[in-house]
Design a protein around this motif. Structure first.
Motif, PDB file in Angstrom:
ATOM      1  N   VAL A  18      14.798 -12.750  41.753  1.00 42.32           N
ATOM      2  CA  VAL A  18      15.101 -11.624  40.702  1.00 42.32           C
ATOM      3  C   VAL A  18      16.447 -10.740  41.219  1.00 42.32           C
ATOM      4  CG1 VAL A  18      12.970 -11.247  39.795  1.00 42.32           C
ATOM      5  CG2 VAL A  18      13.406 -10.068  41.775  1.00 42.32           C
ATOM      6  N   ALA A  26      20.248  -3.851  44.998  1.00 42.41           N
ATOM      7  CA  ALA A  26      18.820  -3.331  45.290  1.00 42.41           C
ATOM      8  C   ALA A  26      18.010  -4.151  44.232  1.00 42.41           C
ATOM      9  CB  ALA A  26      18.813  -1.932  44.879  1.00 42.41           C
ATOM     10  N   PRO A  66      15.152  -5.701  42.186  1.00 40.65           N
ATOM     11  CA  PRO A  66      14.921  -4.675  40.905  1.00 40.65           C
ATOM     12  C   PRO A  66      13.096  -4.732  41.193  1.00 40.65           C
ATOM     13  CG  PRO A  66      15.262  -6.941  40.397  1.00 40.65           C
ATOM     14  CD  PRO A  66      15.785  -6.775  41.892  1.00 40.65           C
ATOM     15  N   ARG A  83      27.785  -6.054  37.770  1.00 36.42           N
ATOM     16  CA  ARG A  83      26.408  -6.548  37.471  1.00 36.42           C
ATOM     17  C   ARG A  83      26.161  -8.021  38.121  1.00 36.42           C
ATOM     18  NH1 ARG A  83      22.594  -3.995  34.828  1.00 36.42           N
ATOM     19  NH2 ARG A  83      20.872  -5.483  35.589  1.00 36.42           N
ATOM     20  N   ARG A 125      19.127  -9.592  39.277  1.00 32.34           N
ATOM     21  CA  ARG A 125      19.030  -8.673  38.158  1.00 32.34           C
ATOM     22  C   ARG A 125      18.981  -7.146  38.820  1.00 32.34           C
ATOM     23  NH1 ARG A 125      13.743 -11.320  35.870  1.00 32.34           N
ATOM     24  NH2 ARG A 125      14.597 -13.479  36.037  1.00 32.34           N
ATOM     25  N   VAL A 137      24.503 -12.035  37.656  1.00 29.65           N
ATOM     26  CA  VAL A 137      23.992 -13.308  36.752  1.00 29.65           C
ATOM     27  C   VAL A 137      23.333 -14.187  37.855  1.00 29.65           C
ATOM     28  CG1 VAL A 137      25.640 -12.782  35.002  1.00 29.65           C
ATOM     29  CG2 VAL A 137      26.014 -14.560  36.658  1.00 29.65           C
ATOM     30  N   CYS A 138      22.512 -14.935  37.269  1.00 30.58           N
ATOM     31  CA  CYS A 138      21.940 -16.109  38.107  1.00 30.58           C
ATOM     32  C   CYS A 138      22.738 -17.580  37.696  1.00 30.58           C
ATOM     33  CB  CYS A 138      20.327 -16.032  38.109  1.00 30.58           C
ATOM     34  SG  CYS A 138      19.750 -17.498  38.893  1.00 30.58           S
ATOM     35  N   ILE A 188      20.561  -3.493  40.884  1.00 33.29           N
ATOM     36  CA  ILE A 188      21.801  -2.516  40.611  1.00 33.29           C
ATOM     37  C   ILE A 188      22.446  -2.932  41.867  1.00 33.29           C
ATOM     38  CG2 ILE A 188      22.253  -0.087  40.274  1.00 33.29           C
ATOM     39  CD1 ILE A 188      19.924   0.438  38.914  1.00 33.29           C
TER      40      ILE A 188
END
Ligand code: SRM
Ligand code: FAD
Ligand code: SF4
Ligand code: FES
Lengths: 809, 114
Positions: free
Chosen positions: B51, B67, B69, B16, B54, B18-19, B56
């Motif tokens: 974004v 990819a 979102p 996953r 966030r 995060v920013c 996948i």
């Protein structure tokens, strides 16, 4: 021979100019058509009423072809070799091709001027306008086109009647036995059939508004829209006035080269009379166009008549006819209860197949049509039971696509020599299947038989389809993505397989979507339990079961929207959407909503969305059942159910259908005795009305049937396949579905029931669970290193008193 | 090269993103299944929204990817190149795990298109 002029720009003219250009014709080609656009797919005309656009229907003009649209040809000056145009102009030719088609026949009865015909886009526009203020409509003519027109009236919301002169419907395709089965199908769908009846007059009031159709016996069929579909007449007026030979009952006489009595003029398509016949189907018309093109280019092709087999599916009823309609011997299979009628005609020595008629089940058409004139491949009685023909091997010369005259051998060589592996490939390579589509099942069969592996792999990480993965997960008891990809896949997954597997795990185990490793599989919407918007903010949709809400809850929504400055809108799903929340605001917003008794509405998930309701019998004077109570019950039962695509439902309290239940994946309409269940509807890109699965169910029967329907769908559908396409993809369609979930033909109902009970028993609101878990909550920040800081790139302007996103230029 | 410490390595979930906000720059940080770290600009060049963190995370022919979102275009985590439209790429930043912490520098390693 270098100036070709074509008169009429219909499908036949299109095929002619396409053939000429693709074969490299060197001269100029000019097509003159009176319609305002190039040729379009007339066979698919009816789809225009259900949303197919004019652009989709219209064919591209081949490069180099000159067109003169909106232009009528009024005469042919054969001596000067030019055609005269309505606007006074003229067009010289070396070769002239008449492709003027045909016009609907309108019998000369009083009032006929108030009626419509069904042939062009403009005709359909006019019918659509007239249908707006109408309640009932009548179609004169119960042939192939008449039934299609009646279905169109029905789709426009009218009660439809069909008046047919012959004693039964579709007299050209079926015999009396088939006609009676067809009639009961059509009446079962709510259309009235007046067979053996003619037309006395069309009755209109003083303003010219039609009020009905009078039959010769004096009785009146009430209708505000009348459509004539009583046959066609070849448009041979130009040929007549210029002295070309025409037949006694119309049609421009041509020889096998498609030449008229003037050797420099050809006639093709529905205006031509070949061997004493006018052909009203695209297949033969296309062949004529190809023959004429070949002759113009110096070839020697000939038109020797054509197969008039037809197969169609109208109002859900399959009707087909192939080969001859009589023979020395015939074998009939008739099931009036199931609405099936099948008949084969065979030679007197019982060896050669001559033809057949099918109503209610056209499978013999697909499997047996190629055997017409050949030895019967099996005993006739075996051939009449559905499925029996499917395993037959077609001879290479058997015609598979009659619209485009493509044989089994052509398709086999496309597969073997050109490496084609799917139906779109066959279409591109051979044209088979591109017109009426009725041969597509055959194409699939040929593909399967040729041993080509048709890939159903989900993506590069799994060679399995979604349904196969579902079974693997279920049977092997797999609970994590890592296990699944480690044992049955390769690589680390992607945005296609991860959400698909997340959905399977959620359907089967119903755990929290953000638990453990599952958090990393979710699309951003599921990851933040909200819908992402174009500027990176999210929307919030609390569940409002059945659309029923108390004033207090409404006030809470209003207060939350006001306090967080959210854009507020009533959705099309009978609930309220709050837009513009930043990720770090989502937990605070949901804390307030959950405290007031709201739950997640799963607007973000491939899951149950809403069960819409009408007000129903509690308040409405027409209601026969409590539609609100039922909708709430269903929404609470299936909330949180993860599925291959989103699921929508609605419940209407009576047949007036105010909740639009027939546009839903499962829709319920109350009856005096209980509930009718419809399945497989949707709005969206390709709208489709749901089909009636079962009638007059009790509440318990209804719920059990829906439980099984949903679980069977979840188990077997493809990724992102809604119920409508899923049902269409089932071999045997709705009937098969009914067998599986109502008669337990696969013996899996107990399993499906148990699975749904597990879902209902283990449902928990995922927003509540998220708020209770600090670990999950910690992910709701814009910046991991500055949790309190809002994303500075998110900027709002205002519009009509609310916020709207402003994107950086 | 100046490194900015962002968060504990363990705070990143495998697979996953995060920013992080680093000197006013939005950096999308990813930890893959194997434990590797990657950093890209958070700005999705197709939609103009911040974004990418966030999206996948996955692989395409072995290459780690994310990819978008919003409209699902796939970017290489290694080069920032958009694998669905090679005329587009996003900046890639240097990232490392140091003493249990994730550190980033926004000096660009790979310029768009290089
Ligand atoms: C909010 C809403 C429009 C509105 O302001 O009224 C809406 C908004 C969205 N719709 Fe819708 N649809 C909304 C009712 C509908 C309806 C009408 C209905 O449900 O009665 C339809 C047609 C009926 C149907 O689905 O069969 C509809 C057909 C679609 C489709 C096309 C589905 C199809 O099968 O072709 C999509 C695309 C998809 O799901 O793949 C879609 C997708 C979307 C998404 C989720 C697109 C997205 O991924 O960002 C929109 C975001 C919602 C959000 O951010 O909250 N929305 N959408 C409606 C929410 C209803 C609700 O309360 O949940
Ligand atoms: C609703 C509907 C459904 C159908 N479904 C099927 C089906 O499922 N299967 C099947 O095989 N067939 C079907 N057909 C029949 C099929 O559409 C016709 O066979 C086909 O359109 C014939 O093409 P054509 O080009 O010969 O004639 P047309 O399509 O009639 O085209 C002739 C064109 O010439 C123009 N024209 C005529 N005179 C002049 C003039 N003097 N100057 C300029 N232009 C002129 C006309 O305006 C028209 O545009 C259907 C027809 C309809 C209406
Ligand atoms: S569907 Fe029937 S019961 Fe429901 S609101 Fe409409 S008229 Fe009333
Ligand atoms: S038979 Fe009509 S498209 Fe093949």
């Amino acid at each position: 021979m270098n100036r070709i002029v074509v008169v009429g720009y219909g499908p036949t003219a299109h095929r002619l100019v396409e053939t000429l250009t693709s074969r490299g014709f060197a001269g100029t080609v000019t097509v003159i058509g009176e319609e305002p656009r190039p040729a379009y797919d007339r066979v698919a005309l009816t789809s225009y009423l259900s949303g197919t656009t004019v652009e989709d229907l219209t064919y591209d003009v081949p490069a180099g072809v000159v067109t003169r649209l909106n232009t009528r040809v009024t005469g042919i000056d054969r001596d000067a070799r030019r055609v005269v145009l309505a606007d006074g102009g003229a067009e010289p030719y070396d070769v002239l091709v008449l492709a003027t088609g045909s016009a609907p026949f309108v019998p000369p009865v009083p009032g006929a001027e108030h009626a419509f015909v069904y042939r062009t886009i403009e005709d359909l526009d006019a019918i659509r306008v007239a249908a707006k203020d109408a309640v009932e409509g009548v179609v004169v003519g119960g042939g192939l086109l008449g039934l299609e027109a009646a279905d169109a009236l029905r789709a426009l919301g009218l009660k439809a009647h069909i008046v047919e002169m012959s004693p039964w419907l579709m007299p050209r395709q079926v015999d009396e036995g088939g006609g009676s089965v067809l009639k009961s199908h059509i009446e079962g769908l709510g259309l009235s059939v007046h067979a053996g009846a003619g037309v006395q007059e069309i009755v209109a009031d003083d303003e010219g508004q039609v009020t009905g159709l009078r039959k010769p016996d004096g009785s009146l069929v009430q209708a505000q829209v009348v459509v004539f579909s009583a046959g066609i007449r070849p448009r041979d007026e130009l040929a007549r006035s210029s002295g070309l030979d025409v037949g006694p009952r119309g049609g421009i006489v041509v020889d096998s080269a498609m030449r008229t009595s003037d050797p420099s003029i050809y006639a093709i398509g529905e205006c031509a009379l070949s061997g004493g016949m006018v052909y009203g189907l695209v297949g033969p018309c296309n062949t004529m166009a190809e023959v004429a093109a070949d002759r113009i280019m110096g070839g020697s092709a000939a038109f020797e008549g054509a197969d008039l087999s037809t197969k169609l599916k109208l109002l859900g009823v399959e009707v087909a006819q192939f080969g001859a309609m009589e023979g020395a011997l015939d074998v009939t299979y008739m099931d009036p209860v199931g609405g099936v009628y099948k008949k084969l005609f065979i030679s007197d020595d019982a060896r050669t197949l001559l033809g057949g008629i099918c109503v209610g089940d056209a499978s013999p058409y697909t499997s047996l049509r190629p055997f017409v004139g050949k030895e019967l491949p099996a005993a006739p009685s075996d051939l009449l039971f559905s499925g029996a023909g499917a395993s037959l091997d077609l001879p290479d010369e058997a015609q598979v696509c009659s619209c485009n005259n493509v044989c089994a051998g052509d398709i086999r060589s496309a597969i073997a020599d050109k490496g084609v592996t799917d139906v779109p490939g066959i279409k591109a390579c051979t044209r088979a299947g591109t017109t009426c589509g009725s041969c597509v099942p055959m194409l699939k069969q040929l593909l399967e038989k040729s041993g080509v592996e048709v890939s159903k792999a989900l993506c590069e990480h799994f060679t399995y389809s979604r349904a196969e993965l579902f079974d693997i997960v279920r049977v092997r008891g797999i609970t994590t993505f890592s296990e699944l990809i480690g044992q049955h896949g390769q690589g680390r997954g992607c945005d296609i397989c991860k959400p698909a597997v997340a959905s399977i795990l959620a359907s089967l185990h119903n755990g929290h979507v953000l638990e453990g490793e599952r958090a990393a599989l979710q699309d951003t919407n599921d990851a933040f339990l909200a819908n992402i918007q174009k500027n990176g903010t999210y929307s919030v949709v609390p569940r409002i079961p059945g659309g029923e809400i108390t004033p207090d809850k409404l006030i809470v929504i209003g207060e939350v929207a006001r306090d967080f400055g959210l854009y507020t809108k009533i959705t099309g799903g009978q609930r309220i959407d709050l837009f513009g929340a930043r990720v770090e605001q989502l937990p605070e917003i949901w804390r307030r909503l959950v405290d007031a008794g709201f739950e997640s509405g799963h607007a973000y998930g491939k899951a149950l969305r809403t069960v819409k309701s009408c007000v129903g019998s509690t308040w409405c004077r027409y209601g026969v059942q409590d539609s609100v109570g039922m909708a709430i019950g269903l929404e609470l039962r299936y909330r949180g159910l993860r599925s291959p695509h989103k699921l929508k439902s609605a419940v209407s309290g009576c047949a007036r259908e105010c909740a639009e239940a027939r546009s839903k994946d499962f829709g319920i309409i109350a009856t005096e005795q209980g509930w009718n269940l419809y399945v497989g509807g949707n709005g969206g890109f390709k709208p489709r009305h749901a089909d009636l699965l079962a009638t007059d169910l009790t509440t318990d029967e209804l719920i059990r049937t829906i439980d099984r329907f949903l679980m069977f769908y979840i188990r077997t559908a493809d990724r992102l396949q809604r119920t409508a396409t899923w049902i269409e993809s089932l071999d045997g369609g709705l009937d098969y579905l009914r067998e599986v979930i109502m008669n337990d033909s696969l013996g899996i109902c107990a399993d499906l029931d148990a699975q749904m009970n597990h879902h209902v028993a283990t449902y928990a609101d995922e927003w509540q669970a998220t708020l209770d878990d600090p670990e999950k909550l910690s992910r709701f920040v814009s910046f991991v290193n500055a949790p309190g800081v809002p994303d500075p790139s998110i900027v709002f302007g205002s519009e009509r008193g609310q916020i709207r996103p402003v994107m950086a230029p | 090269m100046s490194w900015t410490s962002i968060c504990a390595y363990d705070a990143l979930l495998p697979e996953r993103g995060v920013c992080a906000l680093v000197d006013g720059v939005q950096v999308a940080l990813f930890r893959t299944y194997e434990g590797e770290l990657y950093a890209l600009s958070n700005l999705d060049p197709f939609s103009g929204a911040y974004v990418l963190s966030r999206g996948i995370v996955g692989t395409r022919r072995g290459e780690p990817t994310v990819a978008s979102p919003l409209h699902k275009q796939v970017f290489s985590l290694v080069t920032g190149l958009c694998l669905d439209d090679e005329s587009v790429s996003v900046p890639v930043y240097a990232v490392r795990a140091e003493g249990g912490y994730v550190e980033v520098t926004v000096r660009q390693l790979v310029e768009a298109g290089v």
